[in-house]
Every structure is written in structure tokens, then in C-alpha cells.
Design a protein around this motif. Sequence first.
Motif, PDB file in Angstrom:
ATOM      1  N   GLY A   1      -9.755  52.586  27.189  1.00 17.82           N
ATOM      2  CA  GLY A   1     -10.141  51.692  28.278  1.00 17.82           C
ATOM      3  C   GLY A   1      -8.989  51.064  29.035  1.00 17.82           C
ATOM      4  O   GLY A   1      -9.198  50.447  30.082  1.00 17.82           O
ATOM      5  N   GLN A   2      -7.763  51.220  28.548  1.00 16.64           N
ATOM      6  CA  GLN A   2      -6.629  50.620  29.239  1.00 16.64           C
ATOM      7  C   GLN A   2      -6.265  51.421  30.491  1.00 16.64           C
ATOM      8  O   GLN A   2      -6.354  52.645  30.511  1.00 16.64           O
ATOM      9  N   HIS A   3      -5.866  50.702  31.527  1.00 17.27           N
ATOM     10  CA  HIS A   3      -5.292  51.310  32.729  1.00 17.27           C
ATOM     11  C   HIS A   3      -3.798  51.016  32.691  1.00 17.27           C
ATOM     12  O   HIS A   3      -3.368  49.898  32.964  1.00 17.27           O
ATOM     13  N   CYS A   4      -3.009  52.036  32.351  1.00 18.99           N
ATOM     14  CA  CYS A   4      -1.582  51.845  32.068  1.00 18.99           C
ATOM     15  C   CYS A   4      -0.725  52.473  33.155  1.00 18.99           C
ATOM     16  O   CYS A   4      -0.896  53.642  33.494  1.00 18.99           O
ATOM     17  N   ALA A   5       0.208  51.682  33.709  1.00 24.29           N
ATOM     18  CA  ALA A   5       1.199  52.200  34.648  1.00 24.29           C
ATOM     19  C   ALA A   5       2.451  52.582  33.881  1.00 24.29           C
ATOM     20  O   ALA A   5       2.927  51.821  33.030  1.00 24.29           O
ATOM     21  N   PHE A   6       3.001  53.742  34.179  1.00 24.29           N
ATOM     22  CA  PHE A   6       4.210  54.253  33.535  1.00 24.29           C
ATOM     23  C   PHE A   6       5.309  54.226  34.589  1.00 24.29           C
ATOM     24  O   PHE A   6       5.250  54.965  35.574  1.00 24.29           O
ATOM     25  N   ILE A   7       6.305  53.368  34.404  1.00 23.97           N
ATOM     26  CA  ILE A   7       7.325  53.163  35.434  1.00 23.97           C
ATOM     27  C   ILE A   7       8.714  53.481  34.893  1.00 23.97           C
ATOM     28  O   ILE A   7       8.935  53.575  33.691  1.00 23.97           O
ATOM     29  N   GLY A   8       9.667  53.631  35.808  1.00 25.06           N
ATOM     30  CA  GLY A   8      11.053  53.935  35.461  1.00 25.06           C
ATOM     31  C   GLY A   8      11.722  54.635  36.622  1.00 25.06           C
ATOM     32  O   GLY A   8      11.057  55.177  37.501  1.00 25.06           O
ATOM     33  N   VAL A   9      13.049  54.641  36.639  1.00 26.55           N
ATOM     34  CA  VAL A   9      13.774  55.215  37.770  1.00 26.55           C
ATOM     35  C   VAL A   9      13.584  56.726  37.816  1.00 26.55           C
ATOM     36  O   VAL A   9      13.206  57.356  36.828  1.00 26.55           O
ATOM     37  N   SER A  10      13.867  57.317  38.970  1.00 26.42           N
ATOM     38  CA  SER A  10      13.754  58.761  39.138  1.00 26.42           C
ATOM     39  C   SER A  10      14.656  59.473  38.145  1.00 26.42           C
ATOM     40  O   SER A  10      15.824  59.106  37.970  1.00 26.42           O
ATOM     41  N   GLY A  11      14.100  60.502  37.479  1.00 28.82           N
ATOM     42  CA  GLY A  11      14.892  61.292  36.552  1.00 28.82           C
ATOM     43  C   GLY A  11      15.023  60.708  35.165  1.00 28.82           C
ATOM     44  O   GLY A  11      15.761  61.236  34.327  1.00 28.82           O
TER      45      GLY A  11
ATOM     46  N   ASN B   1      -9.508  51.526  40.191  1.00 30.84           N
ATOM     47  CA  ASN B   1     -10.129  50.299  39.686  1.00 30.84           C
ATOM     48  C   ASN B   1     -11.577  50.509  39.255  1.00 30.84           C
ATOM     49  O   ASN B   1     -12.088  49.784  38.397  1.00 30.84           O
ATOM     50  N   ALA B   2     -12.253  51.507  39.836  1.00 22.84           N
ATOM     51  CA  ALA B   2     -13.648  51.771  39.466  1.00 22.84           C
ATOM     52  C   ALA B   2     -13.761  52.674  38.244  1.00 22.84           C
ATOM     53  O   ALA B   2     -14.842  52.797  37.661  1.00 22.84           O
ATOM     54  N   HIS B   3     -12.654  53.297  37.829  1.00 24.41           N
ATOM     55  CA  HIS B   3     -12.697  54.251  36.711  1.00 24.41           C
ATOM     56  C   HIS B   3     -12.871  53.507  35.392  1.00 24.41           C
ATOM     57  O   HIS B   3     -12.144  52.566  35.085  1.00 24.41           O
ATOM     58  N   LYS B   4     -13.847  53.928  34.603  1.00 26.31           N
ATOM     59  CA  LYS B   4     -14.163  53.243  33.340  1.00 26.31           C
ATOM     60  C   LYS B   4     -13.328  53.743  32.167  1.00 26.31           C
ATOM     61  O   LYS B   4     -13.273  53.102  31.129  1.00 26.31           O
ATOM     62  N   GLY B   5     -12.709  54.903  32.296  1.00 24.51           N
ATOM     63  CA  GLY B   5     -11.984  55.496  31.174  1.00 24.51           C
ATOM     64  C   GLY B   5     -10.546  55.019  31.095  1.00 24.51           C
ATOM     65  O   GLY B   5     -10.104  54.116  31.823  1.00 24.51           O
ATOM     66  N   THR B   6      -9.781  55.663  30.203  1.00 20.24           N
ATOM     67  CA  THR B   6      -8.380  55.329  29.980  1.00 20.24           C
ATOM     68  C   THR B   6      -7.508  56.065  30.987  1.00 20.24           C
ATOM     69  O   THR B   6      -7.709  57.253  31.249  1.00 20.24           O
ATOM     70  N   LEU B   7      -6.546  55.348  31.549  1.00 21.76           N
ATOM     71  CA  LEU B   7      -5.662  55.917  32.571  1.00 21.76           C
ATOM     72  C   LEU B   7      -4.205  55.740  32.169  1.00 21.76           C
ATOM     73  O   LEU B   7      -3.806  54.680  31.662  1.00 21.76           O
ATOM     74  N   LEU B   8      -3.399  56.774  32.434  1.00 23.53           N
ATOM     75  CA  LEU B   8      -1.944  56.692  32.319  1.00 23.53           C
ATOM     76  C   LEU B   8      -1.381  57.253  33.620  1.00 23.53           C
ATOM     77  O   LEU B   8      -1.538  58.442  33.906  1.00 23.53           O
ATOM     78  N   VAL B   9      -0.756  56.386  34.429  1.00 23.34           N
ATOM     79  CA  VAL B   9      -0.382  56.754  35.793  1.00 23.34           C
ATOM     80  C   VAL B   9       1.101  56.490  36.031  1.00 23.34           C
ATOM     81  O   VAL B   9       1.574  55.357  35.884  1.00 23.34           O
ATOM     82  N   ILE B  10       1.847  57.542  36.388  1.00 21.53           N
ATOM     83  CA  ILE B  10       3.221  57.372  36.846  1.00 21.53           C
ATOM     84  C   ILE B  10       3.181  56.976  38.318  1.00 21.53           C
ATOM     85  O   ILE B  10       2.551  57.653  39.135  1.00 21.53           O
ATOM     86  N   THR B  11       3.840  55.891  38.658  1.00 23.51           N
ATOM     87  CA  THR B  11       3.882  55.490  40.069  1.00 23.51           C
ATOM     88  C   THR B  11       5.076  54.583  40.323  1.00 23.51           C
ATOM     89  O   THR B  11       5.522  53.851  39.435  1.00 23.51           O
TER      90      THR B  11
END
Length: 580
Positions: free
Chosen positions: A27-37, A201-211
Motif C-alpha cells: 500500500g505504500q507509494h514510494c518515491a525513489f530519488i538520487g542523482v543521475s547515474g 494518487n488514485a492507485h490503491k496498490g503499492t508503487l515504487l517510482v523513480i522521479t
Amino acid sequence: MINVDNLSYSFPQKDLFNHISFTLEEGQHCAFIGVSGSGKSTLIDLIMNSEKYMFEGDLEITPDCRIGYVSQFIEPTQTKDMTVFEYIGGPCIGLQNELTAICTEMETSSDIEALLEKYQETLDAFEALGGDDFESNINKKLNLADLMNHKDLMVSQLSGGEFKLVQVIKEMLSNPHLMIMDEPDVFLDFENLNALKNLINAHKGTLLVITHNRYLLNYCFNKIIHLENKELQEFDGNYMDYNFSLLEKKIELQELAQADTEAIERNAQVIEKLRTAATNLADPSKGKSLKARVKLQERLEARRIKAPFVYIKEPAIHLVTDHETDPETTILKVTDFSVAFEEILLENVSFEIKSTDKVAIIGANGTGKTTLLREIFKNDHPSIAFNQGTEVAYLSQRQGEMLDESHTILEEFLALGFKNADEVLSHVINYGFEEEMLYQRIEALSGGEKNLLQLAKIATSHANLLLLDEPTSHLDTYSQLALEKALGNYNGAILMISHDFYSIVNCMDYALIIDDKTIRKISMRKFRKMIYASHFDKDYLELEQKKKALETKVALALKDNDFIRAKILCDDLEALIKLF
């Protein structure tokens, strides 16, 4: 759902992760961040295809976990003969047809039991995808993304940004336990970026998103994982809180680390004096004092606070032309230009660019911006004319157009006329490429690194007209700031497609907006007003600009060990965040 413990992985030319750990719960909506490369896409691939990697540590994924995936790259060609509805509903439509075929076979078959078993298996798969309501679910998602009027269009008629949204919808409707998206915001116009925000925001499942997109980061996630300097930090909460707490923690730790370093240096000086005295004077008391001080030094080293890594990897992008630039000279003239594929994109458009103009091309996805820029670069259309002596350099959003991805970085620049590896390194190191990366194939680079490599090639051309198609795509914050600085200092002409509000208002003189198959010129003031009215709140955009500038100043103060200034800036930042 995912548990990563003490994981390490390296390429032959590069260490990526060093004993990183994190968890991702249902259920978590997780952003995965970090510099290019930094290795974000590699870590995603490792999660999805762990059997093909040799890594140290443990990676546990819930058994039978279905993973949906949206790539950072757009490849719609294989589905161009389908409608949008057929593409999204393909799995359900296929199962539905299979159920119908089984029923037909039952009418004449004597082996009913085997067919009933096959029917039940197919029905279970159909229901797992929400098959009974699949058309209704497709309509809901298309409405949420404001794409309902695209339902019966062929996929080939979609722009890159529209296709990316359709990809997201398709994967979401496959009901994965975990949905992974790698920079889904790349190339989206302002309207489609809002549509992506709504879908997330409407998605009910678990998300892992690089952005790298600050708008999505601010409004879409309740967990952050941050890959930095081969290490990983995780934070349960939103991005604004994470970024602020990270800066506060870095100030505290770096101040403590600095105090520890000073204490160790003072004690080292005492040890050196005692060692000299014990040697020259043969004084036993000096020897005892020396041993005590050495033991103290060992204790100080053992308890030493590790200084946090302040990552300011801002490339030194340097764009310059040695052509004479008379501001009144017209460098590019487009007259009655038209282009059509299955329908007219642009019809009889005309404009001209002077030799120092910096111009943004703006418009919705699919209006012909990239087609126009590519035709200008090709320069084989009678409606397009350059001033004599004009040299053009082009950055493509399709990175393989301007980079031979089978080359190593070294081979790419030797092909440009560089003499040897030392000469190549002295140039590309300014763009963040260390010596060991010279022998890495371009296809293995991240999207951000490929764009930086394109900019490194453009810098060698000394062209006096730059055609830039989404140059900020895939770039992390510091690389974007470096590019903005380079564009501001460039002394030639620029024609740039961008959906990045800040790059446009900070670097461009005016905009050419494509609307209803034609082009009209608008000032930056009108561009701002249009964006405020149609897409983003004025206060949000201005606050976010100030916030990003303050965060950068805090990081730079930390880099200089100026803790007093960093704390003052952090207080200003905290007050600003309260205004959001």
C-alpha cells in the motif's frame, strides 16, 4: 512486500551500492530519488530480475508477487496497429475471447471435464484482472487522465506523452501487487503531468517510482528512498519533510564530525611533540604520556562521527560559440511550413529567430514540436532557411539518434576527432564522467547521463544555433541548475522544446506556442499567466522555485563547512515550507 538487506552491487567500471537496506510495505507509494547515474534503474532491474545479477546481501520479495513495470523509454511501435482501448484491455480481451472459444468447443467435444477445468483456469485469470468490469475500469482511468476522447484512436496517433499515460493505465489495470515506474513523467506536458499525478494518487496498490519531478514528489508519495554516494536512506513521510529533515541532520552530523576532526588533529599534534621529546630526551615520563595520547587517539578515531555526504555533483556545462553574433541578424527563417502524417500537424507556419534569441517551443503533447525541430535540423525542406555560415547542434529526446549506443564514451569522442583518452577525459569529466567510465558502453548509461553526454558533444561543436528537444529530461536537480546556468551564459541562438516551467522562465526570452496547427509568439509574462491559469497555482510555482534555491544554498554552505549560514538558511527554509 520487499525487503532488501545489506545489498552491494558493482559494475566492472563502477561501484553502485554498498550494503544498502530498505523495506517496502503493501500500500505504500514510494518515491525513489538520487542523482543521475547513481544506480536507481539498475536497482529496479535487480529487483525485477534478481536471477541475472551477482550481488552480495539479501533480497526478499513476497512469493508470487506480480510486478507491473513502466519503462523510462517510449516504444509504441509494436502496438501501433491497435486502438488505445485494445492496447489497454488486451489481456482481458484475449482471455474473454479464449472463454468464448472454450464454450464453443464444449458444444461438440466429448471431453467436457478437461474443458471445464480449462474454462475455470481461464475464468480465474480473467477475474484476477477485474475482467467483469474491465471496460468500466478502462473508462474510469481514461477519464481520470483526461484521455477518454482517445479511446478509439490508434496507438500510432498518440504523442509520446500520451502513450506514456496509456502505458501507466495499462499496467495499473493489470492489478499488480507492486507497480514500478521509471521516470514516468519524462516528456509529459503540463496537463499530462497533472493527469499522471491523479493516476498515482488514485492507485490503491503499492508503487515504487523513480522521479526527479518536484511536483510529483511534493504531492504523490508517503515514503522516500534516497540513493546517495552508494548508500541508501529511507524515510516514512512526504518529500518536503524528508528533504528538510535530511538537511537538518546533515548540519548536525557535519558539525559534530568537524568537531571530532579538530579534536583528532589537536591530539595528533600533541602526539608528535611527545614523540619528538621522548626520542631526543630519553625521558620515561614522556614515553608514558605518549602511550596515553596514542590510546586516546584510538578512542577518538573509533567514536568519530562520520561526516554526512554532501552531494553537489553539479556538472560544469560550458556552451559557447565563436561565431560573431549581431543581435539584429536573422539566423533561421521558417516560411509557410506545413507537415502532416495521418492528419495535418502544422499548417503554413512562419517565424524567424535572430542570432541571440533564446526561444522555447511549447504546446501540448502531439502538436508537432519534435517534428518541427527535427525538420529544422535536417534542413532539407524548402520552407526552412538558415543564414549563411550557421552551424547547428541538436540534442534529441531520442538519445540513440545522436549517440552511437554501441560505442564506449571514449570511442564516441575519438570519432569526433579527439586524439586520445586523456584529451577525452579532460573534457567529459566536467560532465560527471570519471576515468573508469570512459570504457563503459553508452547503452549502459542512465537517461540523465546520456543527456549529459549529448551536451558534452554539443559543447565541442561551437555551434551558433542550438536545437534542444527536452534537454532537462532525466536530469537531477543539480544537473538541471547547471544546464540553466549554461543556457543563460550561451552567446548564440537557442530553440528549445521543454515542459520544464523553470527552465523556460529562467532561460528563454520568449516562447512560440503551437496551437490549432499554427504558431504564435508570446512573451514570458503571458507564458507565466497561461501556466498559472491552466495548470499550476502561481503561489506553488513561485514557492517551489524559492524552496529549491534555498535547499541548494544550504547544501553549498555545508560543502564549505559554514554551519552558521546553513542553520540560518534552514530556518528560512522551514518558514517557507509552512506556506505550502
